[in-house]
Design an enzyme around this catalytic site. Structure first.
Site, PDB file in Angstrom:
ATOM      1  N   GLU A 165       0.756  -1.273   0.100  1.00  0.00           N
ATOM      2  CA  GLU A 165      -0.005  -0.117   0.004  1.00  0.00           C
ATOM      3  C   GLU A 165       0.977   1.435  -0.087  1.00  0.00           C
ATOM      4  O   GLU A 165       0.757   2.053   0.909  1.00  0.00           O
ATOM      5  CB  GLU A 165      -1.122   0.114   1.280  1.00  0.00           C
ATOM      6  CG  GLU A 165      -1.918  -1.201   1.251  1.00  0.00           C
ATOM      7  CD  GLU A 165      -2.778  -1.405   2.434  1.00  0.00           C
ATOM      8  OE1 GLU A 165      -2.458  -0.794   3.261  1.00  0.00           O
ATOM      9  OE2 GLU A 165      -3.705  -2.385   2.406  1.00  0.00           O
ATOM     10  N   ASN A 206       1.517  -4.745  -3.231  1.00  0.00           N
ATOM     11  CA  ASN A 206       0.291  -5.079  -3.046  1.00  0.00           C
ATOM     12  C   ASN A 206      -0.258  -3.743  -2.615  1.00  0.00           C
ATOM     13  O   ASN A 206       0.065  -2.900  -1.928  1.00  0.00           O
ATOM     14  CB  ASN A 206       0.365  -5.827  -1.693  1.00  0.00           C
ATOM     15  CG  ASN A 206      -0.946  -6.695  -1.554  1.00  0.00           C
ATOM     16  OD1 ASN A 206      -1.570  -7.000  -2.659  1.00  0.00           O
ATOM     17  ND2 ASN A 206      -1.649  -6.641  -0.166  1.00  0.00           N
ATOM     18  N   HIS A 242     -10.680  -5.667  -2.122  1.00  0.00           N
ATOM     19  CA  HIS A 242     -11.829  -5.491  -1.355  1.00  0.00           C
ATOM     20  C   HIS A 242     -12.892  -4.433  -1.752  1.00  0.00           C
ATOM     21  O   HIS A 242     -12.905  -3.429  -1.931  1.00  0.00           O
ATOM     22  CB  HIS A 242     -11.173  -4.658   0.015  1.00  0.00           C
ATOM     23  CG  HIS A 242     -10.100  -5.499   0.706  1.00  0.00           C
ATOM     24  ND1 HIS A 242     -10.257  -6.563   1.434  1.00  0.00           N
ATOM     25  CD2 HIS A 242      -8.898  -5.149   0.993  1.00  0.00           C
ATOM     26  CE1 HIS A 242      -9.217  -6.984   1.924  1.00  0.00           C
ATOM     27  NE2 HIS A 242      -8.340  -6.343   1.582  1.00  0.00           N
ATOM     28  N   GLU A 271      -6.564 -10.248  -1.558  1.00  0.00           N
ATOM     29  CA  GLU A 271      -7.383 -10.162  -0.589  1.00  0.00           C
ATOM     30  C   GLU A 271      -8.908 -10.084  -0.876  1.00  0.00           C
ATOM     31  O   GLU A 271      -9.472  -9.207  -0.087  1.00  0.00           O
ATOM     32  CB  GLU A 271      -6.982  -8.871   0.293  1.00  0.00           C
ATOM     33  CG  GLU A 271      -5.351  -8.704   0.417  1.00  0.00           C
ATOM     34  CD  GLU A 271      -4.953  -7.655   1.340  1.00  0.00           C
ATOM     35  OE1 GLU A 271      -5.850  -7.004   2.086  1.00  0.00           O
ATOM     36  OE2 GLU A 271      -3.781  -7.435   1.721  1.00  0.00           O
ATOM     37  N   ASP A 273     -12.796  -9.799  -1.060  1.00  0.00           N
ATOM     38  CA  ASP A 273     -13.796 -10.077  -0.142  1.00  0.00           C
ATOM     39  C   ASP A 273     -14.991  -8.967  -1.004  1.00  0.00           C
ATOM     40  O   ASP A 273     -14.407  -8.048  -1.750  1.00  0.00           O
ATOM     41  CB  ASP A 273     -13.990 -10.136   1.361  1.00  0.00           C
ATOM     42  CG  ASP A 273     -12.931  -8.678   1.751  1.00  0.00           C
ATOM     43  OD1 ASP A 273     -13.030  -7.691   1.048  1.00  0.00           O
ATOM     44  OD2 ASP A 273     -12.571  -8.755   3.067  1.00  0.00           O
TER      45      ASP A 273
HETATM   46  O1  G3I Z   1      -2.362  -8.089  18.428  1.00  0.00           O
HETATM   47  C1  G3I Z   1      -3.196  -7.282  19.001  1.00  0.00           C
HETATM   48  C2  G3I Z   1      -3.560  -7.907  20.496  1.00  0.00           C
HETATM   49  O2  G3I Z   1      -2.743  -7.714  21.427  1.00  0.00           O
HETATM   50  C3  G3I Z   1      -4.765  -7.222  21.157  1.00  0.00           C
HETATM   51  O3  G3I Z   1      -5.211  -7.912  22.309  1.00  0.00           O
HETATM   52  C4  G3I Z   1      -6.020  -6.955  19.983  1.00  0.00           C
HETATM   53  C5  G3I Z   1      -7.145  -6.122  20.538  1.00  0.00           C
HETATM   54  O4  G3I Z   1      -7.806  -5.698  19.646  1.00  0.00           O
HETATM   55  O5  G3I Z   1      -5.346  -6.406  18.952  1.00  0.00           O
HETATM   56  C6  G3I Z   1      -4.532  -7.031  18.235  1.00  0.00           C
HETATM   57  O6  G3I Z   1      -4.241  -6.399  17.182  1.00  0.00           O
HETATM   58  C7  G3I Z   1      -4.925  -6.497  16.162  1.00  0.00           C
HETATM   59  C8  G3I Z   1      -4.360  -7.167  14.897  1.00  0.00           C
HETATM   60  O7  G3I Z   1      -5.048  -7.317  13.590  1.00  0.00           O
HETATM   61  C9  G3I Z   1      -3.961  -8.755  15.313  1.00  0.00           C
HETATM   62  O8  G3I Z   1      -5.294  -9.369  15.718  1.00  0.00           O
HETATM   63  C10 G3I Z   1      -5.375  -5.228  15.463  1.00  0.00           C
HETATM   64  O9  G3I Z   1      -6.038  -4.484  16.630  1.00  0.00           O
HETATM   65  C11 G3I Z   1      -6.293  -5.161  14.435  1.00  0.00           C
HETATM   66  O10 G3I Z   1      -6.351  -3.917  13.938  1.00  0.00           O
HETATM   67  C12 G3I Z   1      -5.435  -6.002  13.564  1.00  0.00           C
HETATM   68  O11 G3I Z   1      -6.203  -6.002  12.111  1.00  0.00           O
HETATM   69  C13 G3I Z   1      -5.647  -6.324  10.819  1.00  0.00           C
HETATM   70  C14 G3I Z   1      -5.635  -5.128  10.027  1.00  0.00           C
HETATM   71  O12 G3I Z   1      -4.886  -5.463   8.667  1.00  0.00           O
HETATM   72  C15 G3I Z   1      -4.583  -4.185  10.300  1.00  0.00           C
HETATM   73  O13 G3I Z   1      -4.395  -3.078   9.555  1.00  0.00           O
HETATM   74  C16 G3I Z   1      -6.658  -7.423  10.272  1.00  0.00           C
HETATM   75  O14 G3I Z   1      -6.520  -8.586  11.091  1.00  0.00           O
HETATM   76  C17 G3I Z   1      -5.898  -7.780   8.887  1.00  0.00           C
HETATM   77  O15 G3I Z   1      -6.737  -8.747   8.344  1.00  0.00           O
HETATM   78  C18 G3I Z   1      -5.598  -6.633   7.886  1.00  0.00           C
HETATM   79  O16 G3I Z   1      -5.184  -6.845   6.985  1.00  0.00           O
HETATM   80  C19 G3I Z   1      -4.812  -5.857   5.832  1.00  0.00           C
HETATM   81  C20 G3I Z   1      -3.825  -6.289   5.141  1.00  0.00           C
HETATM   82  O17 G3I Z   1      -2.548  -6.574   5.938  1.00  0.00           O
HETATM   83  C21 G3I Z   1      -3.564  -5.205   3.936  1.00  0.00           C
HETATM   84  N1  G3I Z   1      -4.688  -4.788   3.246  1.00  0.00           N
HETATM   85  C22 G3I Z   1      -5.885  -4.458   4.161  1.00  0.00           C
HETATM   86  C23 G3I Z   1      -6.002  -5.480   5.116  1.00  0.00           C
HETATM   87  C24 G3I Z   1      -7.521  -5.267   5.709  1.00  0.00           C
HETATM   88  O18 G3I Z   1      -7.162  -4.287   6.622  1.00  0.00           O
END
Ligand code: G3I
Length: 352
Positions: A165, A206, A242, A271, A273
């Site tokens: 990105e 990406n 997306h 990715e 959906d």
């Molecule tokens: O690791 C912490 C954990 O310690 C804590 O307890 C918990 C509480 O909310 O949060 C955890 O972190 C989360 C992380 O995922 C791991 O689960 C974050 O809050 C959450 O924001 C994060 O979301 C991820 C997101 O990227 C972050 O930008 C999504 O799972 C993941 O699917 C998403 O993937 C991205 C791609 O990498 C890039 N393209 C867009 C896509 C969707 O946003």
């Protein structure tokens, strides 16, 4: 207490319980196809049909049972555990535990891996962003991170999202610690380090919103063209995909993909959906089926589109509800791990 109930009462209680169970699990008509997605993709000449997954989900046995079926999914992408904050939480302290777990799952079930991701503005640990690094210092930090991570997984990753990105929707480079310190040269620094660490891995940039015509796809075409002209290694562009329900344009998507592949790079849907404004109606689920067919068909029509990855296969673990309140049901399996009409839509696309 229960022993004082008569047989008729027990029977009617049982009927109510059965009816409630039926009500709770019956939604719109589900999928009817039994064709597995990865086999269908490979039969059509593609490399894989895959899914993102994430480490906390791997204790969910019914979920993992479907994920492990390699006829269904031939490729995995870790949703979080190969990102910078997970891999190098402190400078020069590396933790590959989560990434290793997903690589082991892929190896154990004969799937290929997409590595996601090496350099991204998001999910960076504080030590990267909190210091005003010089250009030389940040160059070295990128090189160390990329080299160490790619070397750890050498030979195990089919393709890396080396850069994630990098562009704004208006086609300019995104302002972040990397661009603000190094200009766009951070992209070639990372790509060259990745190539040196694993010469056989495909190196991708990406990005989202490349599905539509406009300044962002134009800027990505220009970036690939510039990298090629400078001899920087670049093998593919990930089109995140997306989508919002009903917003698919096959002609725009195909034209954009061909503009990229004409420069000598592969493309992939990385990715995919299709999110729905809730509550989803039966008509919405039918539209979603149609959208999935249209999108997947375009990959079939573009020779250098190597494969399709959904951003997790089930609504149970979709990122959408948390990030887009009021939207959801974006995946081809519902939250009870039951296939939705979208599944048939994907099969139709793969067989188009
Ligand atoms: O690791 C912490 C954990 O310690 C804590 O307890 C918990 C509480 O909310 O949060 C955890 O972190 C989360 C992380 O995922 C791991 O689960 C974050 O809050 C959450 O924001 C994060 O979301 C991820 C997101 O990227 C972050 O930008 C999504 O799972 C993941 O699917 C998403 O993937 C991205 C791609 O990498 C890039 N393209 C867009 C896509 C969707 O946003």
């Amino acid at each position: 207490m229960i022993f004082s109930l008569g047989f008729a009462t027990l029977l009617s209680l049982l009927q109510v319980a059965t009816a409630q169970t039926t009500t709770a699990t019956s939604t719109a008509p589900g999928a009817t196809s039994t064709v597995p997605l990865n086999y269908a993709a490979q039969a059509a000449g593609k490399l894989y049909f895959g899914s993102a997954t994430d480490n906390p989900e791997l204790t969910d046995v019914p979920y993992v049972t479907i994920l492990n079926d390699t006829a269904m999914f031939g490729q995995l992408t870790p949703g979080n555990s190969m990102k910078w904050d997970a891999i190098e939480p402190e400078q020069n302290v590396f933790n590959f535990t989560g990434g290793d777990q997903i690589v082991a799952l892929a190896e154990g079930t004969g799937k290929i891996m997409r590595g996601h991701n090496l350099v991204w503005y998001s999910q960076l640990p504080a030590w990267v962003t909190a210091t005003a690094w010089t250009a030389d210092e940040l160059t070295s930090i990128i090189q160390t991170h990329v080299t160490t991570e790619v070397s750890h997984y050498v030979g195990k990753i089919y393709a890396w999202d080396v850069i994630n990105e990098p562009l704004n929707d208006n086609g300019t480079f995104r302002s972040d610690i990397f661009y603000d310190t190094l200009g766009s040269s951070y992209i070639s620094i990372a790509l060259r380090a990745a190539r040196a660490a694993d010469p056989n891995a495909k190196l991708y940039i990406n990005e989202y919103n490349l599905e539509y015509s406009g300044p962002k796809i134009d800027a990505m075409v220009q970036l690939v063209s510039d990298l090629k002209a400078e001899g920087v290694p670049i093998d593919g562009i990930g089109i995140e995909s997306h989508y919002i329900l009903g917003e698919v344009s096959a002609s725009e998507l195909k034209a954009n993909m061909l503009n990229l592949t004409s420069l000598g790079v592969d493309v992939a849907f990385t990715e995919l959906d299709v999110r729905i404004e809730l509550p989803a109606t039966d008509a919405d689920l039918e539209q979603q089926k149609s959208d999935y067919t249209t999108i997947v068909s375009v990959c079939m029509e573009v020779a250098d589109c190597v494969g399709v990855t959904v951003w997790d296969y089930t609504d149970k673990y979709s990122w959408i509800p948390a990030s887009f309140p009021g939207y959801g049901e974006a995946c081809p399996w519902d939250e009870n791990l039951v296939k939705k009409p979208a599944y048939d839509g994907i099969v139709a696309g793969l067989q188009s």
